[in-house]
Design a protein around this motif. Sequence first.
Motif, PDB file in Angstrom:
ATOM      1  N   HIS A 212       0.858  -1.178   0.000  1.00 42.14           N
ATOM      2  CA  HIS A 212       0.000   0.000   0.000  1.00 42.14           C
ATOM      3  C   HIS A 212       0.900   1.235   0.000  1.00 42.14           C
ATOM      4  O   HIS A 212       2.109   1.137   0.220  1.00 42.14           O
TER       5      HIS A 212
ATOM      6  N   CYS B  60      -4.089   5.743  -1.234  1.00 45.47           N
ATOM      7  CA  CYS B  60      -3.154   4.639  -1.479  1.00 45.47           C
ATOM      8  C   CYS B  60      -2.629   4.708  -2.906  1.00 45.47           C
ATOM      9  O   CYS B  60      -3.402   4.865  -3.855  1.00 45.47           O
TER      10      CYS B  60
ATOM     11  N   TRP C 179      -0.486   2.300  -4.359  1.00 43.65           N
ATOM     12  CA  TRP C 179      -0.296   0.984  -5.010  1.00 43.65           C
ATOM     13  C   TRP C 179      -1.678   0.403  -5.289  1.00 43.65           C
ATOM     14  O   TRP C 179      -2.487   0.267  -4.360  1.00 43.65           O
ATOM     15  N   PHE C 180      -1.953   0.014  -6.514  1.00 40.18           N
ATOM     16  CA  PHE C 180      -3.269  -0.531  -6.848  1.00 40.18           C
ATOM     17  C   PHE C 180      -3.410  -1.891  -6.169  1.00 40.18           C
ATOM     18  O   PHE C 180      -2.809  -2.874  -6.576  1.00 40.18           O
ATOM     19  N   CYS C 181      -4.218  -1.945  -5.104  1.00 39.57           N
ATOM     20  CA  CYS C 181      -4.164  -3.102  -4.210  1.00 39.57           C
ATOM     21  C   CYS C 181      -5.418  -3.959  -4.224  1.00 39.57           C
ATOM     22  O   CYS C 181      -5.389  -5.114  -3.814  1.00 39.57           O
TER      23      CYS C 181
ATOM     24  N   HIS D 255      -9.338  -0.087  -4.419  1.00 43.10           N
ATOM     25  CA  HIS D 255      -8.106   0.699  -4.229  1.00 43.10           C
ATOM     26  C   HIS D 255      -8.397   2.195  -4.264  1.00 43.10           C
ATOM     27  O   HIS D 255      -7.879   2.959  -3.451  1.00 43.10           O
TER      28      HIS D 255
ATOM     29  N   MET E 118      -9.629   3.635  -1.153  1.00 45.41           N
ATOM     30  CA  MET E 118      -8.740   3.558   0.007  1.00 45.41           C
ATOM     31  C   MET E 118      -8.123   4.936   0.234  1.00 45.41           C
ATOM     32  O   MET E 118      -7.053   5.249  -0.281  1.00 45.41           O
TER      33      MET E 118
HETATM   34 CU1  CUA Z   1      -4.035   0.063  -0.794  1.00 42.08          CU
HETATM   35 CU2  CUA Z   1      -4.312   0.677  -3.029  1.00 42.08          CU
END
Ligand code: CUA
Length: 597
Positions: A540, A575, A577-579, A583, A586
Amino acid sequence: MSKRTSRYWILGAGIVAILALAYACQTPSQTVQTAAGTADLASRVYVPIGEWDKYYAFLSGGQSGGVFVYGLPSGRFIRNIPVYEPRAAYGYANVPGTETYEMLHASGPTWGDTHHPILSETGGDYDGKWLWINDKANSRIARIDLSKFETVAIAKIPNLQATHGIAVISPDTSYIIANGEFEVEVPPGRVDEGSYGAVMAFLDPMSLEPRFEVLMPGNNDINDSSKDGRWAFTTIYNLEGGLTVEAMIQREEDAIGAIDIHAAEAALERGEFTMVNGVKLIDPNRTTQQVLYMIPVPKNPHGCDVTPDGKYVMGTGKLSPTVTIIDISQIDKVENTRDAIAGQPDVGLGPLHTTFDGRGNAYTSLFVDSQLVKWNIEKAIAGDPTYIVDRVDVHYNVGHTQATLAETMHPTGEYLLALNKLSKDQYLPVGPTMPEAQELIDISGEKMTVLASFPSEPEPHDAVFMLASDLAPRVIQTEELTPDAVAEGASRIERVGPNEVNVYMTAIRSKYGLNEVRVKQGDKVNLRITNVETIRDMSHGWALEDYGINLALDPGQTREVTFIADKPGTHWYYCTWFCSALHLEMRGRLLVEAADG
Ligand code: CUA
Ligand code: RUQ
Ligand code: CA
């Protein structure tokens, strides 16, 4: 060498041409490209989806200031390891109050010029623990932890300018040696005598502090070590002590300097050193036992390479078309060090670096000829005229060359990388400055086969390789939670003073532990954030609009940042980072109440 030095090469080429009158040029091997042949080459570098490359290749990033990691044989770019140039994507945020910022800024500027990656060894083979890389521009060295491909230490080296060659002292990484290429007044005051010197620093591999330094004549360029921990070698191209190009190429011979490490350690014990800027400096002219041996090598030599069996050190000629082979066992035995030279084969024009396959062959890069030449070491020593085995053309003006695991005692002799200085017409044009070109050459057979090329950012100087089977199992999948980690459910805001707030926050798919953080304008905010994910690759980020902050968080990792909430209003954090599918959701708000209410 950068492209800017190419005008010196025109000069150098002229000198080489004169020196090379006796050199009989051999016909390069012809590469006939047919469709079937091309398909065969392609299949030899193709790695199917989901499969791994056999080798990690660590390329220095040159003036990009880091290390590039590629897979071989595919040439696929895997990642960048930021070292002297921070990259927020890897948590190396250039934000005061972060650990990485403090590490980098304590040693110098936020850019560097990296040339030579080197790997830690145990028993003469890579142990997969550490990688060190120099910064020529700011006389620094850095250590990278290969369990997570992160820079963990950076140090400025005292008493030298332009840390160029660096090497591990084999077989057990007893020291890291680092050269000063540019001459400076060492000890201070030598400038008044009209003579500059350089030093070779012997560093503690972990702390990077010099355990001692040795004063060197001329300068230092590239270095290497013997395989038994006894000798440190460096090429010296400016024995003239020249301050101009013309002055640096006056002599027909310069040298390889060989430092007897055991003799240097004994000198330290006898107190035969002076303290210069807090470092024990040995002057080899003032020791009771000989510490430095100078072996003559023509002319402005560059590469300095020890054979995998530890028998020979080779100085590669640059302005001489030769490689000088020095018998390491003879250096301290012969009356005249010239007698330690076992052979001096002609190899071609502008030879820069030499590497090995572990089967008795050497491979030398030829900058002026734009070729790689394969030659047999024992045949060259015996004076057998058939010592040249093969030549291939590369595109163009190759600098470094490195064969797989050639720096260890057990090279695999499988591939060789040509690190070309110019790519010219090889890739789609992207402006006057073109990408750098690496060419992969199969050296497993008698003849070399150029398989493929791949571009990179500026400007790899050198490369080292590790077998994926040796390194991949050592790479950690998640960070271990540190004692200061923020536990799941423990996110909170604590006011610790009238103008200071501690914020503790977790990150997990797909939310932060705090949806909003309310502070007053002017508050000092100490944020600690933990990614509490427990599976690999679930990174993240925490980027804060308007505040220039972007923290990247590996699974399990905790990072801290301190900032002054000086801008009132709503500032979203989110965030990076594509999580997960959520996402984008987030995110949360930093609400800064204006000081005037
Ligand atoms: Cu955590 Cu995108
Ligand atoms: S140098 S092209 Cu910085 Cu290693 Cu030889
Ligand atoms: Ca010279």
